[in-house]
Scaffold this motif. Structure first.
Motif, mmCIF file in Angstrom:
data_model
loop_
_atom_site.group_PDB
_atom_site.id
_atom_site.type_symbol
_atom_site.label_atom_id
_atom_site.label_comp_id
_atom_site.label_asym_id
_atom_site.label_seq_id
_atom_site.Cartn_x
_atom_site.Cartn_y
_atom_site.Cartn_z
ATOM 1 N N TYR A 35 1.243 2.761 10.313
ATOM 2 C CA TYR A 35 2.233 3.018 9.228
ATOM 3 C C TYR A 35 3.180 4.137 9.651
ATOM 4 N N MET A 36 2.549 5.343 10.018
ATOM 5 C CA MET A 36 3.195 6.414 10.247
ATOM 6 C C MET A 36 4.245 6.271 11.592
ATOM 7 N N SER A 37 3.700 5.282 12.685
ATOM 8 C CA SER A 37 4.600 5.059 13.593
ATOM 9 C C SER A 37 5.666 4.025 13.361
ATOM 10 N N GLU A 38 5.635 3.297 12.358
ATOM 11 C CA GLU A 38 6.644 2.413 11.548
ATOM 12 C C GLU A 38 7.644 3.245 11.003
ATOM 13 N N GLY A 39 7.486 4.572 10.733
ATOM 14 C CA GLY A 39 8.513 5.160 10.087
ATOM 15 C C GLY A 39 8.403 5.742 8.632
ATOM 16 N N TYR A 40 7.208 5.327 8.100
ATOM 17 C CA TYR A 40 6.795 5.441 6.686
ATOM 18 C C TYR A 40 6.348 7.085 6.657
ATOM 19 N N THR A 41 6.670 7.633 5.341
ATOM 20 C CA THR A 41 5.988 9.149 5.367
ATOM 21 C C THR A 41 4.527 8.948 5.282
ATOM 22 N N LYS A 42 4.205 10.195 5.322
ATOM 23 C CA LYS A 42 2.499 10.556 5.469
ATOM 24 C C LYS A 42 2.198 10.014 4.282
ATOM 25 N N TYR A 43 2.826 10.261 2.877
ATOM 26 C CA TYR A 43 2.234 9.893 1.821
ATOM 27 C C TYR A 43 2.301 8.284 1.592
ATOM 28 N N GLU A 44 3.341 7.741 2.105
ATOM 29 C CA GLU A 44 3.399 6.251 2.156
ATOM 30 C C GLU A 44 2.342 5.564 2.905
ATOM 31 N N SER A 45 2.412 6.343 4.063
ATOM 32 C CA SER A 45 1.225 5.683 5.097
ATOM 33 C C SER A 45 -0.259 5.764 4.477
ATOM 34 N N PHE A 46 -0.389 6.915 3.878
ATOM 35 C CA PHE A 46 -1.809 7.125 3.349
ATOM 36 C C PHE A 46 -1.888 6.204 2.152
ATOM 37 N N GLU A 47 -1.040 5.728 1.305
ATOM 38 C CA GLU A 47 -1.333 4.935 0.360
ATOM 39 C C GLU A 47 -1.388 3.405 0.739
ATOM 40 N N LYS A 48 -0.689 3.296 1.771
ATOM 41 C CA LYS A 48 -0.634 2.007 2.326
ATOM 42 C C LYS A 48 -1.992 1.453 3.112
ATOM 43 N N ALA A 49 -2.598 2.652 3.767
ATOM 44 C CA ALA A 49 -3.838 2.598 4.575
ATOM 45 C C ALA A 49 -4.920 2.410 3.230
ATOM 46 N N ARG A 50 -4.756 3.214 1.999
ATOM 47 C CA ARG A 50 -5.696 2.836 1.113
ATOM 48 C C ARG A 50 -5.601 1.373 0.502
ATOM 49 N N ASP A 51 -4.468 0.922 0.469
ATOM 50 C CA ASP A 51 -4.334 -0.513 -0.130
ATOM 51 C C ASP A 51 -4.904 -1.213 0.916
ATOM 52 N N PHE A 52 -4.539 -1.165 2.106
ATOM 53 C CA PHE A 52 -5.181 -1.996 3.124
ATOM 54 C C PHE A 52 -6.731 -2.168 2.887
ATOM 55 N N MET A 53 -7.317 -1.057 2.816
ATOM 56 C CA MET A 53 -8.819 -1.006 2.835
ATOM 57 C C MET A 53 -9.060 -1.631 1.526
ATOM 58 N N ILE A 54 -8.574 -1.486 0.536
ATOM 59 C CA ILE A 54 -8.840 -2.148 -0.712
ATOM 60 C C ILE A 54 -8.832 -3.534 -0.694
ATOM 61 N N ASP A 55 -7.794 -4.116 0.023
ATOM 62 C CA ASP A 55 -7.564 -5.742 0.105
ATOM 63 C C ASP A 55 -8.255 -6.192 1.368
ATOM 64 N N SER A 56 -8.956 -5.271 2.191
ATOM 65 C CA SER A 56 -9.822 -5.718 3.250
ATOM 66 C C SER A 56 -11.125 -6.470 2.997
ATOM 67 N N GLU A 57 -11.407 -7.460 3.619
ATOM 68 C CA GLU A 57 -12.855 -7.981 3.177
ATOM 69 C C GLU A 57 -14.195 -7.075 3.642
ATOM 70 N N ASP A 58 -14.014 -6.504 4.758
ATOM 71 C CA ASP A 58 -15.078 -5.432 5.074
ATOM 72 C C ASP A 58 -15.213 -3.994 4.428
ATOM 73 N N PHE A 59 -14.223 -3.609 4.056
ATOM 74 C CA PHE A 59 -13.843 -2.228 3.492
ATOM 75 C C PHE A 59 -13.450 -2.194 2.009
ATOM 76 N N ASN A 60 -13.618 -2.970 1.099
ATOM 77 C CA ASN A 60 -13.025 -3.001 -0.184
ATOM 78 C C ASN A 60 -13.950 -2.346 -1.084
ATOM 79 N N ASP A 61 -15.034 -2.081 -0.737
ATOM 80 C CA ASP A 61 -16.109 -1.324 -1.780
ATOM 81 C C ASP A 61 -15.354 0.361 -1.661
#
Length: 72
Positions: A35-61
């Motif tokens: 996400y950082m490489s796509e131009g999102y801020t570090k804050y946006e990237s952090f939240e998007k990474a967290r959302d990705f984990m929450i939505d993932s099948e393997d790491f949603n816990d």
């Protein structure tokens, strides 16, 4: 340890509050930097990474995504 990084000149630190699975940590950081490489801020990237984990099948816990923090 955060204070040592700050004294060494780090502006922002991404850390965890407790030990977590290595695969989960690698996945979170990989997605964060994508996400950082796509131009999102570090804050946006952090939240998007967290959302990705929450939505993932393997790491949603919360044990996998909840301990990540960003210190500025």
């Amino acid at each position: 340890i955060q204070s040592a990084f700050k004294e060494a000149g780090a502006n922002t630190i991404v850390s965890t509050l407790w030990s977590i699975n290595d695969r989960a940590a690698a996945e979170f950081m990989k997605v964060f930097y994508i996400y950082m490489s796509e131009g999102y801020t570090k804050y946006e990237s952090f939240e998007k990474a967290r959302d990705f984990m929450i939505d993932s099948e393997d790491f949603n816990d919360p044990l996998y995504w909840a301990p990540f923090i960003m210190l500025d």
